[in-house]
Design a protein around this motif. Structure first.
Motif, short mmCIF file in Angstrom:
data_model
loop_
_atom_site.label_atom_id
_atom_site.label_comp_id
_atom_site.label_asym_id
_atom_site.label_seq_id
_atom_site.Cartn_x
_atom_site.Cartn_y
_atom_site.Cartn_z
N ARG A 38 -25.27 51.37 12.63
CA ARG A 38 -25.77 50.10 13.16
C ARG A 38 -27.28 50.03 12.98
N ASP A 95 -19.66 64.15 32.00
CA ASP A 95 -20.21 64.26 30.65
C ASP A 95 -19.80 65.62 30.07
N LEU A 133 -34.71 48.48 18.73
CA LEU A 133 -34.90 49.70 19.53
C LEU A 133 -36.35 50.19 19.43
N SER A 192 -23.91 62.94 19.86
CA SER A 192 -24.98 63.16 20.83
C SER A 192 -26.12 62.16 20.58
N GLY A 193 -26.65 61.61 21.65
CA GLY A 193 -27.79 60.70 21.53
C GLY A 193 -27.44 59.27 21.19
N THR A 194 -26.16 58.92 21.21
CA THR A 194 -25.79 57.55 20.86
C THR A 194 -25.84 56.61 22.05
N GLY A 195 -25.97 57.16 23.25
CA GLY A 195 -26.07 56.30 24.42
C GLY A 195 -24.83 56.32 25.31
N LYS A 196 -24.08 57.40 25.28
CA LYS A 196 -22.84 57.45 26.07
C LYS A 196 -23.12 57.31 27.56
N ILE A 241 -30.11 57.74 18.73
CA ILE A 241 -31.18 57.02 19.40
C ILE A 241 -32.14 57.97 20.11
N1 LIG Z 1 -28.42 51.08 23.02
C1 LIG Z 1 -29.51 51.68 23.51
N2 LIG Z 1 -30.60 50.98 23.81
C2 LIG Z 1 -31.70 51.61 24.26
N3 LIG Z 1 -31.82 52.92 24.45
C3 LIG Z 1 -30.78 53.67 24.18
C4 LIG Z 1 -29.56 53.10 23.71
N4 LIG Z 1 -28.67 54.08 23.53
C5 LIG Z 1 -29.31 55.21 23.86
N5 LIG Z 1 -30.58 54.98 24.26
C6 LIG Z 1 -31.53 56.01 24.66
O1 LIG Z 1 -31.26 57.16 23.88
C7 LIG Z 1 -31.27 58.34 24.67
C8 LIG Z 1 -29.93 59.03 24.61
O2 LIG Z 1 -28.96 58.29 25.34
P1 LIG Z 1 -27.79 59.02 26.15
O3 LIG Z 1 -27.04 57.97 26.88
O4 LIG Z 1 -28.33 60.16 26.94
O5 LIG Z 1 -26.93 59.57 24.91
P2 LIG Z 1 -25.68 60.56 24.91
O6 LIG Z 1 -25.21 60.70 26.32
O7 LIG Z 1 -24.69 59.88 24.01
O8 LIG Z 1 -26.18 61.84 24.31
C9 LIG Z 1 -31.67 57.93 26.06
O9 LIG Z 1 -33.04 58.14 26.22
C10 LIG Z 1 -31.34 56.45 26.09
O10 LIG Z 1 -32.20 55.79 26.96
#
Ligand SMILES: Nc1ncnc2c1ncn2[C@@H]1O[C@H](COP(=O)(O)OP(=O)(O)O)[C@@H](O)[C@H]1O
Ligand SMILES: [Mg+2]
Length: 422
Positions: free
Chosen positions: A300, A225, A307, A156-160, A343
């Motif tokens: 990473r 998702d 970031l 969770s929170g990795t940017g999927k 992230i």
């Molecule tokens: N590589 C990245 N660069 C900049 N912001 C990122 C990046 N990956 C994630 N974020 C930020 O982190 C938060 C979580 O991303 P999100 O895509 O919702 O993660 P997930 O779906 O994996 O839980 C969002 O606010 C997103 O904008």
């Protein structure tokens, strides 16, 4: 005529038929050169020249006019124009005037600056320079222009979701819709009809035909998702959508063809769900034609400073009206931490630090649990028999050494208690 000439010289042009329109374009667009007449209905060119000279001092201004007068020419040049071209003029004169204006320009030409591919601005908000994230970029490039089903895995929170958006918006189907559906947030009994639509009378409350997300996303991308939360009923419909490229609405027999890209994501271990018969194995293999593993932030860490920089630029102006720098020590604390929330957690921490800080983000503006490394040294732990001894002594003390009561609380017989005491 101007536009045609300029385009033949390979300039990109914007047209405005009034000063008002020109101002609107200037606000929206990064402009490299303004060309304007002076005598115009409504607000005239002198006003525009003054306005641009004050508000966009880096944009060179070329004035064209059909009424040459030395005074006019002097006045506009004083108020900011770089050159003055008298109508009628030839193609060549225009070209020379434009070239001259650019030469005199103080503007660093952002629009023609080569793209900085290393910071990967072509993946939307998704940024990073680590080899781990670059692997993700590479897969995005390979899949963005086709409709292969993609499965995104990651904590969770990795940017999927950003990865899914980057695939859609950087590819050739970017003009078609991108629809994100959080299968975990929609109640199980609604998910099926939300996804596939229903016909009137399919269930109580279905008082009209309604299309689902699949129909709405047709020709584009549907992002499913938290796919692990989809019920088995939804899963079998998904399988059919993937295999046959067709769906049926709830309560209908009519088959609808769909042509879209499906991206699914999860942070749970689907293999585990498969073993418990909660997720269909055949669907899993259908979904993971292309699999993208988004690495957790702790793998990473070299991207952390990049970031942080991004988030400072994003939130500084919002909370503090400026960009607040971060001290070296504070950045080191951020780089040391393990980021279980990835992230998303980093973004929250930076946001909070911007609000809390004075001029610069310092270590003291960071949450306490980041500051000190928790050291799980052996010394803090007790062997089981020591634990037991301490606990029995506490119970005995609490009941004034009454062994019958203590044995009752501990649920052992008195004889055992006596042995333990010995
Ligand atoms: N590589 C990245 N660069 C900049 N912001 C990122 C990046 N990956 C994630 N974020 C930020 O982190 C938060 C979580 O991303 P999100 O895509 O919702 O993660 P997930 O779906 O994996 O839980 C969002 O606010 C997103 O904008
Ligand atoms: Mg998400």
């Amino acid at each position: 005529m101007l536009q045609r000439h300029l385009q033949s010289l390979h300039y990109h042009t914007y047209n405005a038929i009034s000063v008002k329109e020109a101002v609107a374009i200037l606000r929206e667009t990064d402009i490299d050169l303004l060309i304007t007449d002076l005598k115009m209905p409504g607000i005239d060119g002198h006003e525009l020249v003054k306005y641009v000279a004050e508000n966009y001092p880096l944009i060179p201004i070329l004035v064209v006019s059909g009424y040459p007068s030395v005074n006019d020419a002097l006045n506009v040049i004083k108020s900011g124009a770089i050159d003055y071209l008298v109508k009628p003029f030839t193609h060549e004169e225009l070209k020379q005037a434009v070239l001259k204006s650019f030469k005199g320009s103080k503007k660093i030409k952002t629009s023609s600056k080569p793209r900085d591919f290393s910071s990967s601005s072509n993946y939307g908000e998704l940024i990073g320079e680590s080899s781990e994230i670059k692997e993700v970029f590479e897969i995005i490039d390979r899949v963005k222009d086709n409709k292969a089903t993609i499965f995104i895995n990651g904590e969770s929170g990795t940017g999927k979701e950003l990865v899914a958006r980057a695939i859609h918006y950087s590819g050739k189907f970017s003009r078609a819709p991108f629809i994100a559906v959080n299968c975990g947030a929609i109640p199980e009994n609604l998910l099926e009809s939300e996804l596939f639509g229903y016909v009137k009378g399919a269930f109580t409350g279905a008082d009209a035909n309604r299309q689902g997300f699949f129909q709405a996303a047709n020709h584009g991308t549907i992002f499913l998702d938290e796919i692990g939360n989809a019920s088995l009923a939804v899963q079998s419909r998904l399988l059919r959508a993937l295999q046959e490229k067709e769906i049926t609405r709830i309560g209908s027999q009519k088959v609808e063809k769909v042509d879209l890209r499906i991206i699914a994501a999860t942070n749970s271990d689907l293999k585990e769900l498969i073993a418990k018969n909660e997720f269909r194995e055949d669907l899993y293999y259908r979904l993971s034609v292309v699999q993208i593993n988004v690495p957790p932030l702790r793998e990473r860490k070299s991207d952390i400073s990049l970031l942080v920089d991004r988030f400072i630029k994003k939130y500084g102006p919002e909370y503090k009206d400026r960009i607040t720098p971060i001290s070296k020590a504070a950045l080191e604390v951020l780089e040391r931490y393990d980021w279980p929330g990835n992230i998303r957690e980093l973004e929250n921490v930076v946001q909070r630090a911007i609000i809390m800080c004075d001029k610069t983000i310092e270590v003291m503006d960071l949450p306490d649990h980041l500051k000190y490394k928790i050291n799980f040294s052996q010394e803090g732990w007790l062997p089981l028999r020591e634990m037991e001894k301490e606990y029995i002594l506490r119970v005995l003390a609490a009941v004034d050494n009454n062994k019958t009561k203590a044995a009752e609380i501990l649920q052992i017989d008195r004889k055992t208690l006596r042995q333990k005491i010995q």
